[in-house]
Structure formats: structure tokens, C-alpha cells
Design a protein around this motif. Structure first.
Motif, PDB file in Angstrom:
ATOM      1  N   ASP A  98       0.847  -1.200   0.000  1.00 46.39           N
ATOM      2  CA  ASP A  98       0.000   0.000   0.000  1.00 46.39           C
ATOM      3  C   ASP A  98       0.879   1.245   0.000  1.00 46.39           C
ATOM      4  OD1 ASP A  98      -1.821   2.134   0.699  1.00 46.39           O
ATOM      5  OD2 ASP A  98      -3.194   0.611   1.470  1.00 46.39           O
TER       6      ASP A  98
ATOM      7  N   ASN B 161      -3.268  -2.674  -2.672  1.00 53.34           N
ATOM      8  CA  ASN B 161      -3.776  -4.024  -2.953  1.00 53.34           C
ATOM      9  C   ASN B 161      -2.813  -4.803  -3.851  1.00 53.34           C
ATOM     10  OD1 ASN B 161      -6.071  -3.684  -1.418  1.00 53.34           O
ATOM     11  ND2 ASN B 161      -7.395  -3.139  -3.139  1.00 53.34           N
TER      12      ASN B 161
ATOM     13  N   GLN C  70       0.369  -8.106  -9.308  1.00 55.67           N
ATOM     14  CA  GLN C  70      -0.771  -7.254  -9.651  1.00 55.67           C
ATOM     15  C   GLN C  70      -1.019  -6.241  -8.539  1.00 55.67           C
ATOM     16  OE1 GLN C  70      -5.083  -8.361  -9.251  1.00 55.67           O
ATOM     17  NE2 GLN C  70      -4.994  -8.460 -11.488  1.00 55.67           N
TER      18      GLN C  70
ATOM     19  N   GLU D 127      -3.447  -2.317  -7.578  1.00 57.25           N
ATOM     20  CA  GLU D 127      -4.549  -1.425  -7.942  1.00 57.25           C
ATOM     21  C   GLU D 127      -4.107   0.021  -7.818  1.00 57.25           C
ATOM     22  OE1 GLU D 127      -9.226  -0.486  -6.707  1.00 57.25           O
ATOM     23  OE2 GLU D 127      -8.159  -2.214  -5.860  1.00 57.25           O
TER      24      GLU D 127
ATOM     25  N   GLY E 227      -5.528   3.880  -7.507  1.00 50.09           N
ATOM     26  CA  GLY E 227      -6.752   4.593  -7.151  1.00 50.09           C
ATOM     27  C   GLY E 227      -6.489   5.654  -6.102  1.00 50.09           C
TER      28      GLY E 227
ATOM     29  N   ILE F 128      -1.972  -3.741 -13.699  1.00 48.13           N
ATOM     30  CA  ILE F 128      -2.639  -2.768 -12.841  1.00 48.13           C
ATOM     31  C   ILE F 128      -4.135  -2.906 -13.052  1.00 48.13           C
ATOM     32  CG2 ILE F 128      -3.140  -0.306 -12.536  1.00 48.13           C
ATOM     33  CD1 ILE F 128      -0.270   0.291 -13.285  1.00 48.13           C
ATOM     34  N   VAL F 129      -4.906  -2.820 -11.976  1.00 46.00           N
ATOM     35  CA  VAL F 129      -6.366  -2.792 -12.081  1.00 46.00           C
ATOM     36  C   VAL F 129      -6.872  -1.475 -11.514  1.00 46.00           C
ATOM     37  CG1 VAL F 129      -6.579  -5.290 -11.953  1.00 46.00           C
ATOM     38  CG2 VAL F 129      -6.680  -3.956  -9.856  1.00 46.00           C
ATOM     39  N   THR F 130      -7.995  -1.024 -12.041  1.00 47.07           N
ATOM     40  CA  THR F 130      -8.660   0.183 -11.554  1.00 47.07           C
ATOM     41  C   THR F 130     -10.166  -0.043 -11.563  1.00 47.07           C
ATOM     42  OG1 THR F 130      -8.764   1.154 -13.789  1.00 47.07           O
ATOM     43  CG2 THR F 130      -6.879   1.758 -12.423  1.00 47.07           C
ATOM     44  N   THR F 131     -10.882   0.735 -10.766  1.00 47.08           N
ATOM     45  CA  THR F 131     -12.344   0.701 -10.778  1.00 47.08           C
ATOM     46  C   THR F 131     -12.863   2.111 -11.017  1.00 47.08           C
ATOM     47  OG1 THR F 131     -12.453   0.982  -8.366  1.00 47.08           O
ATOM     48  CG2 THR F 131     -12.472  -1.270  -9.217  1.00 47.08           C
TER      49      THR F 131
ATOM     50  N   ASP G 147      -9.120   6.245 -18.858  1.00 44.76           N
ATOM     51  CA  ASP G 147      -8.418   4.999 -18.568  1.00 44.76           C
ATOM     52  C   ASP G 147      -8.102   4.226 -19.847  1.00 44.76           C
ATOM     53  OD1 ASP G 147      -8.356   5.500 -15.893  1.00 44.76           O
ATOM     54  OD2 ASP G 147      -9.728   3.915 -15.300  1.00 44.76           O
TER      55      ASP G 147
ATOM     56  N   TYR H 244     -14.736  -2.414 -13.929  1.00 38.67           N
ATOM     57  CA  TYR H 244     -13.404  -2.880 -13.563  1.00 38.67           C
ATOM     58  C   TYR H 244     -12.520  -2.904 -14.807  1.00 38.67           C
ATOM     59  CZ  TYR H 244     -15.350  -4.328  -9.082  1.00 38.67           C
ATOM     60  OH  TYR H 244     -15.963  -4.336  -7.840  1.00 38.67           O
TER      61      TYR H 244
ATOM     62  N   ALA I  61      -8.391  -3.449 -16.377  1.00 40.07           N
ATOM     63  CA  ALA I  61      -7.071  -4.035 -16.156  1.00 40.07           C
ATOM     64  C   ALA I  61      -6.150  -3.569 -17.270  1.00 40.07           C
ATOM     65  CB  ALA I  61      -7.147  -5.558 -16.121  1.00 40.07           C
TER      66      ALA I  61
END
Length: 208
Positions: free
Chosen positions: A86, A106, A111, A113, A115, A146-149, A161, A183, A185
Motif C-alpha cells: 500500500d 492491494n 498485480q 490497484e 486509485g 494494474i487494475v482500476t475501478t 483509462d 473494472y 485491467a
């Protein structure tokens, strides 16, 4: 956790790994320098600032609500600084003016995230922030994805994005926001294909 240091002399403020090291805690000790802005790890002294900007109803209408008090935010920062995987950054202009926050968190395996992004900067500063945190994730932390929401109602960021190379993975309804959460990626290769094009666009905006 991240395994490389930043090369501060890298061109255009891009971060790059120059030698490996083991990070003993989750506070990144180096400033991440761009041409226009700097990312630095948030400290307890940033509790009031990070709390106050999350009270901006216009800016946070697409983010989770943060209640409580400044002292509660200080406690959250303390726990965040001790949490593995983090990294929470304050974004500053070169004159030291704070213009928002972003984060990489995360982290599990290769992998993570991206945000907690809340920015008051101009177009160049916002785009450079995204480049720097993505570079940090891929080049410094060695992540593969990388993931984002994003809320489905936040149409501007949905398109933003995608411009950085992210692809839609799925969506699900959120009772908290009353709409779908989308979601995304993005792999390192997908990002690298877009990065130079984005940098060239920023160069044009800056008149270079």
C-alpha cells in the motif's frame, strides 16, 4: 513490495529501476519526480490536507465517502503506512503546492490497484501523475498488471483509462453509488504501447 530504486536523472521524469533493494516498510522514501509535479509518500502531517480534500463533495462524488475527523484520518494514515502492498502519495507542484493524491495498493503477487486519485491540477499535471504512478507500479515495483475501478457514471474517466491502455474486464452494480462499477485491467505491455504517445501529446501541450 517494490524492489528497485528510482533513477532521478531519467528523461522526462520517467521513473526507472537502476538497482534492486528490499523495502522494509510500505512508505516509499524517495520523491518520484516528473517535469511538472512530484509524488511523495503521505505522512501524518498530511492528515488535515488529505481529510479536507475528501470533504469536497464535487470532487468526491465518484469516490467512497470519508467521514470522521482529522484525527481519524491520522489514524488511517498510520495504519496505511504499516500495511504491506500500500503506497499513498501526495501530489505536489514544483513549488511545493499540494494538488491532490494518488495511490498504488492491494498489491498481490505481480498485480496492484491504482486509485485514491483526487486531483486539482491541470490536464498536463493530471496526465503526468498517471504516468508516474503507472511507471512506479511497472518499472519500480515490477508489477505485470494494474487494475482500476471506475463508476459507470464517470464517463470522463472511463475514456481516460482507455487512453492509457486499460481494457474493461467486467462490471457490477454498487448499492452504495446506485450504479455499476466498471473494472479495468492493464498489463505492462498494454501500457507501454500507449505511454510514448501520451508523452508526445504532453510535449505538444507544453510547447516542446
Amino acid at each position: 513490495m517494490c524492489l528497485k530504486e528510482i533513477n532521478k536523472s531519467s528523461p522526462r521524469g520517467r521513473v526507472s529501476g537502476v538497482r534492486k533493494r528490499q523495502v522494509k516498510d510500505m512508505v516509499w522514501s524517495e520523491a518520484i519526480e516528473g517535469r511538472n509535479i512530484t509524488l511523495r509518500s503521505a505522512t501524518l502531517a498530511d492528515a488535515e490536507y488529505t481529510y479536507q480534500i475528501r470533504q469536497d463533495k464535487e470532487k468526491t462524488r465518484f469516490l467512497h465517502t470519508v467521514g470522521g475527523t482529522v484525527e481519524d484520518q491520522r489514524h488511517w494514515l498510520r495504519s496505511q503506512m504499516e500495511k504491506e502492498g500500500d503506497y499513498f502519495f501526495v501530489v505536489e507542484r514544483k513549488n511545493g503546492e499540494k494538488i491532490g493524491t494518488t495511490a498504488l495498493y492491494n498489491i498481490h503477487g505481480r498485480q496492484g490497484e491504482v486509485g485514491r486519485t483526487l486531483l486539482y491540477g491541470n490536464l498536463v499535471e493530471i496526465a503526468e501523475t498517471q504516468l508516474l504512478v503507472n511507471d512506479f507500479a511497472f518499472d519500480i515495483c515490477g508489477l505485470n498488471e494494474i487494475v482500476t475501478t471506475v463508476l459507470a457514471t464517470n464517463r470522463h474517466i472511463l475514456g481516460y483509462d482507455r487512453k492509457f491502455g486499460a481494457r474493461k474486464v467486467r462490471k457490477e452494480y454498487s448499492s452504495e453509488f446506485g450504479c455499476d462499477i466498471v473494472y479495468f485491467a492493464m498489463t505492462m505491455n498494454e501500457y507501454k504501447k500507449k505511454r510514448e504517445k501520451i508523452q508526445r501529446y504532453l510535449d505538444i501541450l507544453e510547447g516542446e
